[in-house]
Design an enzyme around this catalytic site. Structure first.
Site, PDB file in Angstrom:
ATOM      1  N   LYS A  94       0.828  -1.291   0.084  1.00 25.42           N
ATOM      2  CA  LYS A  94       0.117   0.101   0.140  1.00 25.42           C
ATOM      3  C   LYS A  94       0.970   1.264  -0.068  1.00 25.42           C
ATOM      4  O   LYS A  94       0.341   2.255  -0.051  1.00 25.42           O
ATOM      5  CB  LYS A  94      -0.970   0.269   1.139  1.00 25.42           C
ATOM      6  CG  LYS A  94      -2.060  -1.260   0.982  1.00 25.42           C
ATOM      7  CD  LYS A  94      -2.993  -0.913  -0.141  1.00 25.42           C
ATOM      8  CE  LYS A  94      -3.557  -1.864  -0.625  1.00 25.42           C
ATOM      9  NZ  LYS A  94      -4.396  -1.562  -1.902  1.00 25.42           N
TER      10      LYS A  94
HETATM   11  N1  PMP Z   1      -2.868  -7.773   2.058  1.00 25.43           N
HETATM   12  C1  PMP Z   1      -2.715  -6.877   2.894  1.00 25.43           C
HETATM   13  C2  PMP Z   1      -2.009  -7.218   4.273  1.00 25.43           C
HETATM   14  C3  PMP Z   1      -3.359  -5.532   3.025  1.00 25.43           C
HETATM   15  O1  PMP Z   1      -3.194  -4.704   3.974  1.00 25.43           O
HETATM   16  C4  PMP Z   1      -4.267  -5.518   1.778  1.00 25.43           C
HETATM   17  C5  PMP Z   1      -5.013  -3.863   1.673  1.00 25.43           C
HETATM   18  N2  PMP Z   1      -5.962  -4.015   2.513  1.00 25.43           N
HETATM   19  C6  PMP Z   1      -4.371  -6.216   1.017  1.00 25.43           C
HETATM   20  C7  PMP Z   1      -3.870  -7.571   0.942  1.00 25.43           C
HETATM   21  C8  PMP Z   1      -5.386  -6.376  -0.233  1.00 25.43           C
HETATM   22  O2  PMP Z   1      -5.111  -5.326  -0.979  1.00 25.43           O
HETATM   23  P1  PMP Z   1      -6.251  -4.542  -2.045  1.00 25.43           P
HETATM   24  O3  PMP Z   1      -6.797  -3.575  -1.053  1.00 25.43           O
HETATM   25  O4  PMP Z   1      -5.598  -4.001  -3.216  1.00 25.43           O
HETATM   26  O5  PMP Z   1      -7.255  -5.590  -2.434  1.00 25.43           O
END
Ligand code: PMP
Length: 305
Positions: free
Chosen positions: A45
């Site tokens: 992120k």
């Molecule tokens: N894994 C982790 C540890 C995350 O923090 C996130 C984001 N919430 C994701 C996967 C999934 O990413 P996305 O929000 O792009 O689906």
């Protein structure tokens, strides 16, 4: 390597080739894992935080005296705070109580303020609260990762091209966890434009609704949905794998023991799903997945004990 800002080391993470040595995979098959936990804020992120702040500055939606408000499970908050701190922009995050204390401390270290919503109200409760705050705080900006198409665009522009540059048109399947769905949708769209026959596989924890199961709590953090993300609409998804907490945490520990990978439980779940996928494919297949964050932010939850 000398850099002048930490933003310069966001993205361009390594890709690890995992073969059948440690795991049961058909002969000649491989799982390639994009190690996005190696970003400076410890997660995938960081890419989103940087891009949302820079896009908002370009569009003049924010200035140096703005307050960024966002509902987050933690990592998007860390990514946003990391990017915003460079410009002296304030950040305020709304987080359901259950999410790890380490992620909250990291956000605070980067200057963020945190407001909690009850765990039972889920991410939907945090989204509602963030909207209320946005309506009352002057010069505030809500990046709105759950419905802002700049979210998948970030991954379409960065992660997708990095994966394709390393592997070329050799990919059998792309397997990724779904939280907001931004990573999954952006990378899927990019890869399918380059190579149209890739199988597209989504990963969710038990308690998420993508395979039609009832919504309930789970310990795997960062993935799982209470509503269908709008970004999935035009993605031709072949299959969803629903991974139990037990299996997700089992592989989280295996990745540390066998591969030296200190990754969080959404990586363990992604790997569990990637293994299921590679095992149902012919020998010599290439499965790509993503390890989104680091495990040190979950130690208070005893993930290795
Ligand atoms: N894994 C982790 C540890 C995350 O923090 C996130 C984001 N919430 C994701 C996967 C999934 O990413 P996305 O929000 O792009 O689906």
């Amino acid at each position: 390597m000398i850099i002048s800002s930490i933003r310069e080391v966001i993205g361009n993470t390594p890709m690890l080739k995992i073969t059948q040595k440690e795991y049961s995979m058909p002969e000649g098959s491989s799982i390639y894992a994009k190690l996005d936990y190696l970003n400076p804020g410890g997660s995938i992120k960081d890419r989103l935080g940087l891009s949302l702040i820079e896009k908002a500055l370009e569009k003049r939606s924010i200035n140096q005296s703005s307050t960024i408000i966002e509902p987050t499970a933690g990592n998007t908050g860390i990514g946003l705070a990391l990017a915003a701190s460079r410009y002296g922009i304030k950040t305020l995050f709304v987080i359901p109580e259950k999410f790890s204390i380490e992620k909250q401390q990291l956000m605070k270290a980067l200057g963020a303020e945190i407001i909690h919503t009850p765990t039972k109200d889920g991410i939907v409760g945090a989204i509602k609260k963030a909207k209320e705050l946005h309506a009352t705080i002057p010069n505030s900006y809500l990046p709105s990762q759950f419905d802002n198409f700049d979210n998948p665009l970030t991954y379409y522009e960065t992660l997708g091209p990095e994966i394709f540059k390393d592997l070329g048109p050799t990919i059998t399947s792309f397997v990724a966890g779904i939280g907001s769905g931004g990573t999954f949708a952006g990378v899927s769209q990019y890869l399918l434009e380059k190579q149209e026959n890739i199988r597209i596989i989504g990963v969710e924890p038990e308690g998420s609704i993508l395979n039609g199961g009832p919504s309930h709590g789970h310990d795997i953090e960062g993935i799982g949905v209470e509503f269908i993300p709008p970004f999935l609409k035009d993605i031709p998804i072949d299959q969803f794998f629903t991974i139990s907490d037990e299996e997700g945490f089992f592989y989280t520990r295996q990745l540390a023991l066998n591969n030296g990978l200190l990754v969080g439980s959404s990586s363990g779940a992604a790997f569990a799903a990637a293994l299921k996928e590679v095992q149902q494919l012919p020998p010599g297949s290439t499965v790509v997945t993503i390890f989104p964050d680091a495990s040190d932010r979950y130690l208070s939850k005893n993930i290795y004990l």
